[in-house]
Design a protein around this motif. Structure first.
Motif, short mmCIF file in Angstrom:
data_model
loop_
_atom_site.label_atom_id
_atom_site.label_comp_id
_atom_site.label_asym_id
_atom_site.label_seq_id
_atom_site.Cartn_x
_atom_site.Cartn_y
_atom_site.Cartn_z
N ILE A 141 -8.43 9.25 21.52
CA ILE A 141 -7.21 9.38 21.18
C ILE A 141 -6.38 7.84 21.54
O ILE A 141 -6.39 7.81 22.85
N ASN A 142 -6.07 7.57 21.33
CA ASN A 142 -5.29 6.32 22.41
C ASN A 142 -3.28 6.05 21.04
O ASN A 142 -3.36 5.49 20.02
N ASN A 163 3.37 1.11 -13.12
CA ASN A 163 4.97 1.17 -12.50
C ASN A 163 5.43 2.18 -11.71
O ASN A 163 6.19 3.22 -11.69
N MET A 164 4.70 1.63 -10.42
CA MET A 164 5.28 3.12 -9.22
C MET A 164 4.46 4.56 -8.81
O MET A 164 5.63 4.93 -9.55
N LYS A 165 3.91 4.33 -10.20
CA LYS A 165 3.75 6.22 -10.35
C LYS A 165 2.58 6.82 -8.81
O LYS A 165 2.89 5.60 -8.04
N HIS A 166 2.77 8.11 -8.85
CA HIS A 166 2.68 8.63 -8.19
C HIS A 166 1.41 8.85 -7.25
O HIS A 166 0.78 10.02 -7.30
N LEU A 167 0.81 7.87 -7.72
CA LEU A 167 -0.95 8.37 -7.36
C LEU A 167 -1.31 9.21 -6.23
O LEU A 167 -0.62 8.49 -5.39
N SER A 168 -2.38 9.94 -6.00
CA SER A 168 -2.60 10.82 -4.98
C SER A 168 -3.07 10.40 -4.07
O SER A 168 -2.73 10.76 -2.57
N ALA A 169 -4.00 9.34 -3.88
CA ALA A 169 -4.76 8.92 -2.60
C ALA A 169 -4.12 7.72 -1.81
O ALA A 169 -3.88 8.63 -0.29
N GLU A 170 -2.47 7.18 -1.90
CA GLU A 170 -1.95 6.73 -1.64
C GLU A 170 -1.07 7.73 -0.20
O GLU A 170 -0.91 7.17 0.86
N SER A 171 -1.23 8.98 -0.59
CA SER A 171 -0.37 9.80 -0.33
C SER A 171 -1.30 10.27 1.17
O SER A 171 -0.81 9.82 2.43
N ALA A 172 -2.86 10.59 1.35
CA ALA A 172 -3.71 10.43 2.11
C ALA A 172 -3.47 9.47 2.72
O ALA A 172 -3.43 9.46 4.01
N LEU A 173 -3.36 8.52 2.38
CA LEU A 173 -3.32 7.10 3.56
C LEU A 173 -1.87 7.08 4.22
O LEU A 173 -2.08 6.62 5.78
N TYR A 174 -0.81 7.64 4.04
CA TYR A 174 0.08 7.35 4.56
C TYR A 174 -0.10 8.67 5.68
O TYR A 174 0.36 8.64 7.02
N TYR A 217 -2.50 0.97 5.27
CA TYR A 217 -3.51 0.65 5.61
C TYR A 217 -2.98 -0.38 7.00
O TYR A 217 -3.02 -0.43 7.90
N ALA A 218 -1.89 -1.62 6.57
CA ALA A 218 -1.44 -2.35 7.26
C ALA A 218 -0.59 -1.93 8.50
O ALA A 218 -0.43 -1.92 9.88
N LEU A 219 0.21 -0.68 7.95
CA LEU A 219 1.05 -0.27 8.66
C LEU A 219 -0.36 0.57 9.48
O LEU A 219 0.10 1.19 11.41
N ARG A 220 -1.50 1.21 9.40
CA ARG A 220 -2.15 2.55 10.86
C ARG A 220 -2.91 0.65 10.69
O ARG A 220 -2.95 1.49 12.42
N ILE A 244 -2.55 9.50 11.88
CA ILE A 244 -3.54 10.75 12.81
C ILE A 244 -4.13 9.37 13.53
O ILE A 244 -4.52 9.65 14.50
N GLU A 245 -4.33 8.34 12.20
CA GLU A 245 -5.54 6.94 13.38
C GLU A 245 -4.72 6.46 13.81
O GLU A 245 -5.22 5.35 13.96
N GLY A 246 -3.41 5.73 13.30
CA GLY A 246 -2.73 4.56 13.90
C GLY A 246 -1.55 5.10 15.32
O GLY A 246 -2.02 4.94 16.19
N MET A 247 -0.89 6.21 14.90
CA MET A 247 0.51 6.80 16.00
C MET A 247 -0.48 7.48 16.70
O MET A 247 -1.06 6.57 18.21
#
Length: 671
Positions: free
Chosen positions: A611-612, A579-590, A537-540, A595-598
Motif C-alpha cells: 500500500i502506498n 455518442n458517450m454511452k455508459h459502457l460498464s467496464a469504464e466504471s470499473a476503471l474509475y 488509466y492516466a489518472l490511475r 484502489i490502485e492509484g490513490m
C-alpha cells in the motif's frame, strides 16, 4: 426511431458544454446517495440525457428531454440480450452479432388518469433523481402529484416503470385509470418472441388526502408464450437489495463528496451489467451494442481484476467465467487467441490480433493475485503461461511485441508494434512471476523476472522519444503525434519519463472531457475524439506514480463533469463513436483509480500486498472499508498527522498492520 433524435440532442449538448465549473453543474448531490436535477434551479433549458440500467436478462437505455416549458418526454430503448433475431438482407454483416430483440417505446405507452370528466396528463417536471433507479417528480395537476421510477428487474426479462400517485389536496379524489396491454411479435432464433407493455393498475380508486397509490407498467419479452412473474414488489426489492450491496461493499470515504458519490455510482454500473449466458453469468459492456459477450480488454483487462475487490458473488462468478472461456479457447495451431466471444459466447472473433494475449496475461495474472485463491491460480495458470509465451514469440528484433492493432481495432494507426501491447506484456510478466513462485515454479519465475527487466529497457529504448518537445513515448516506431496510451507505463510502475508524460497527458492532450486519443491540431476530428478508458488509466497512473496536485485537479474536473454535468452519472465509452454511452467496464476503471492509484494497492506476492497512499495534504482521512483483497475482507484507514500517515489495516477485529509512514512511502502487509 425517436431515440436517434435524442442522440442528436445529446451530441449537441456535449459539444456546447465546455466548462465543468460549479456554476455550470446541472445536478446536485443529496444526502441519500443520489444526485438530483431541480428544474426550477436550472437557468439552462432545455436539457436532454440518457442513462443505461441492466439486469441479468434485460438492459434499457432511457432517453429523457425537458423542453423550455419544463415538459418532460421519455423514451425507452428496451433490449433483451439473450433473444437473438434474424438479420435483414439489407443490414451490414456485423449486425448479426448484435441482433438483439429490442423495442423503442415513447409517451404513448402509458395509462390515462381520469378525474371526473378530465384526463390528467403529468407533463411538467419538478425534478429528476438518480440513485441506481431513475425517478421523475412531476408538478401537481388537479391535486395529484405523479412520480415515475424506472428500474430493471434484476432476474426477469422486464423493465419497470413504477407510478406513484399522491393526493396533495385536502379533499378525497376518485380516479379512473385506463388499462392496456400492447403486444408485438417477431420470429427469432429461439422461437416466437413477443414484446408487451402492460399495467397492473386498478381501474377505479379513491384517494384520501395525502394518500398514495402505486402501480407498475411493465415492458417485457417472452419466448413461445412463456409466463413471467410481473411482480412490482419483488422487482423493486431485488433492485433495492442490489443497490444496498453496492452501498455497503467496497466503501470509499474521502473529504470530497464528488469522489465518494461517483465511486458508488461506478460500482452500480460496473456490477449491474452482468447477464445470463451459455457461458454462465458474464459481464458485458452494454451501450446498446455489446451484450452476452466478453472481450479481452473490457472484461479480462478492465473489469475482471476489479471484481475480486467486491464481496459480490455474482460479479466474482462473471469474472471467473470470462477467464474460463478464454482458457478453453487457447489456440493449438500457433495463431492468435480470439479477442472476443459474442452472441452468447458462440461466435469467437478471430479476424484481428489486437495484442489480446498481452491484455490476457496482464488482466488474468492481476485477477489471480487479487483473488488470492490457489485453486483459481492453478486453473487459470495455463492461460497466463500461453499468453506470455505467445507475446514472447511475437517480439521483433528490438524486443517490442508485434500486433496488428490494439483495443482501438484499427480506428487509428498503431504500426507493427505498439506501446500498449508491449506495456501490457510487461505487466503480465510482473504479476506472473509472483504467481509462479506461489505455485513452486521458481525457475519459471526467474525467467519471467529477467524477461520483465528486458521489457523495461525495450519500453525505454524502442518507445522512448521526444514529441512536441517532451521526452515521453511514441506509440509506435513511425508515430509523430502524442497518443492517449502513453499513460500505460505509469500504471505499471514505469516512471522513467514521468514528468514529460504527465505534461503531455494533462496539458496538451487534456480537454473538458478528459484525454484526447491523439494530439493533432491539424485534424479537426482528432481534437474532439476521446475514449474515457485512457483518461481513467492516466489518472490511475498519475496517482500511482506519486503525482498529486495536477492529478487531483484533473480527477476532480473529470469526476465533476461525469457526475454533475450534462451527461450523468457514469464514466462513458467514447465520443463521437457511440455518442458517450455508459459502457460498464469504464466504471470499473474509475474505481481502480482510487484502489490502485490513490491507495497504491499492489500485489507483491501471493496474499501479500503493498500500500502506498497518495492523497492531498489538506485531507485528514481516507478510508476504504468492506474491501476484499486476496479473498479476505479488510478495512483500510489512513489518518494524517503532520508529515506522517497513520495506516491501520484490519480484518474485522484483527489488526493486519498498524503504523506510520511518510506520504508516498510504501509498506507491505500479509493476508
Amino acid at each position: 426511431m425517436k431515440y436517434l433524435f435524442f442522440n442528436l440532442i445529446i451530441l449537441l449538448n456535449s459539444l456546447s458544454s465546455v466548462s465543468i465549473g460549479q456554476a455550470d453543474n446541472r445536478w446536485e448531490i443529496t444526502e441519500r446517495n443520489s444526485i438530483i436535477y431541480k428544474v426550477d434551479h436550472n437557468k439552462k433549458l432545455s436539457y436532454s440525457d440518457n442513462i443505461e440500467m441492466s439486469g441479468k436478462r434485460i438492459s434499457a437505455i432511457i432517453y429523457y428531454q425537458i423542453d423550455e416549458n419544463q415538459n418532460l418526454i421519455i423514451e425507452r430503448d428496451v433490449i433483451f440480450p439473450q433473444l437473438r433475431t434474424f438479420n435483414k438482407s439489407s443490414e451490414p454483416n456485423w449486425k448479426k452479432y448484435r441482433a438483439y430483440f429490442r423495442r423503442s417505446t415513447n409517451q404513448s405507452s402509458a395509462p390515462s388518469i381520469n378525474v371526473g370528466n378530465q384526463i390528467i396528463v403529468p407533463s411538467k417536471i419538478d425534478s429528476i433523481e438518480i440513485s441506481g433507479m431513475l425517478r421523475f417528480y412531476y408538478k401537481p395537476v388537479q391535486g395529484l402529484q405523479v412520480t415515475k421510477t424506472i428500474y430493471p428487474s434484476m432476474e426477469e426479462r422486464f423493465l419497470v416503470e413504477e407510478w406513484n400517485i399522491k393526493n396533495v389536496s385536502n379533499e378525497q379524489i376518485p380516479i379512473n385509470i385506463s388499462t392496456f396491454n400492447q403486444i408485438e411479435s417477431e420470429l427469432g432464433y429461439k422461437g416466437s418472441y413477443s414484446f408487451s407493455v402492460s399495467s397492473d393498475a386498478k381501474e377505479k380508486i379513491i384517494l384520501d388526502a395525502a394518500e398514495n397509490y402505486n402501480f407498475g407498467i411493465y415492458f417485457s419479452a417472452q419466448i413461445n408464450n412463456e409466463s413471467i412473474d410481473l411482480n412490482l414488489n419483488k422487482a423493486r426489492q431485488s433492485r433495492s437489495e442490489f443497490l444496498k450491496t453496492c452501498k455497503k461493499q467496497l466503501v470509499l470515504n474521502t473529504p470530497e463528496p464528488i469522489f465518494n458519490t461517483l465511486f458508488y455510482f461506478a460500482k452500480i454500473r460496473a456490477t449491474e451489467s452482468i447477464f445470463e449466458s451459455s457461458m454462465g453469468l458474464v459481464h458485458s459492456p452494454g451501450g446498446g451494442n455489446y451484450y452476452v459477450g466478453i472481450w479481452a480488454n473490457d472484461q479480462v483487462e478492465y473489469s475482471g481484476p476489479f471484481f475480486p475487490y467486491l464481496n459480490y458473488q455474482v460479479a466474482k462468478d462473471a469474472a471467473f467465467n470470462t477467464y474460463k472461456k478464454f482458457l478453453e479457447n487457447i489456440p493449438t495451431d500457433g495463431k492468435h487467441i480470439p479477442y472476443a466471444f459474442e452472441v452468447d459466447g458462440n461466435f469467437p472473433m478471430t479476424h484481428l490480433d489486437r495484442g489480446d494475449a498481452a491484455m490476457i496475461a496482464y488482466g488474468t495474472s492481476l485477477y489471480i493475485l487479487n483473488s488470492g485463491d490457489i485453486d483459481i491460480a492453478n486453473q487459470l495458470w495455463p492461460l497466463v503461461t500461453w499468453s506470455l509465451e505467445y507475446c514472447r514469440s511475437k517480439q521483433n528484433i528490438d524486443g517490442a511485441v508485434e500486433s496488428e492493432s490494439d483495443e482501438m481495432e484499427g480506428r487509428i494507426e498503431t504500426g507493427n508494434a505498439n506501446l500498449s501491447t508491449s506495456t501490457l506484456y510487461y505487466g503480465g510478466l510482473k504479476y506472473s512471476m509472483q504467481i509462479a513462485r506461489a505455485l513452486g515454479q521458481n525457475s519459471l519465475a526467474l525467467t519471467y523476472e529477467k524477461e520483465k527487466d528486458k521489457m523495461y529497457q525495450v519500453i525505454e529504448n524502442y518507445f522512448g522519444a521526444n514529441l512536441e518537445g517532451l521526452d515521453t513515448y511514441k506509440y509506435y516506431k513511425e508515430n509523430k503525434h502524442l497518443r492517449h496510451w502513453i499513460c500505460l507505463p505509469l500504471t505499471m510502475g514505469i516512471n522513467e519519463r514521468k514528468e514529460a508524460t504527465l505534461k503531455a497527458l494533462f496539458d496538451l492532450l487534456w480537454t473538458d472531457n478528459g484525454i484526447l486519443v491523439e494530439y493533432n491540431p491539424t485534424e479537426e476530428i482528432a481534437q474532439k475524439t476521446f475514449w474515457d478508458r485512457a483518461t481513467l488509466y492516466a489518472l490511475r497512473g498519475a496517482l500511482k506514480s506519486g503525482e498529486r496536485e495536477m492529478a487531483f485537479q484533473k480527477l476532480n474536473n473529470y469526476s465533476t463533469k461525469r457526475l454533475l454535468g450534462d451527461h450523468v452519472p457514469y464514466p462513458v465509452e467514447a465520443y463521437p463513436e457511440n455518442n458517450m454511452k455508459h459502457l460498464s467496464a469504464e466504471s470499473a476503471l474509475y474505481c481502480r483509480i482510487f484502489i490502485e492509484g490513490m491507495l497504491g494497492i499492489e500485489p507483491v506476492g501471493f496474499n501479500e500486498f503493498q500500500i502506498n497512499p497518495n492523497f492531498p495534504e489538506d485531507w485528514e482521512e481516507l478510508s476504504m472499508t468492506n474491501m476484499q483483497l486476496g479473498g479476505t475482507t479488510i478495512d483500510i484507514l489512513c489518518k494524517r498527522t503532520k508529515n506522517n500517515i497513520n495506516i491501520t489495516i484490519k480484518s474485522f477485529d484483527k489488526i493486519l498492520y498498524q503504523g506510520k509512514v511518510k506520504n508516498r512511502e510504501s509498506i507491505n502487509f500479509h493476508l
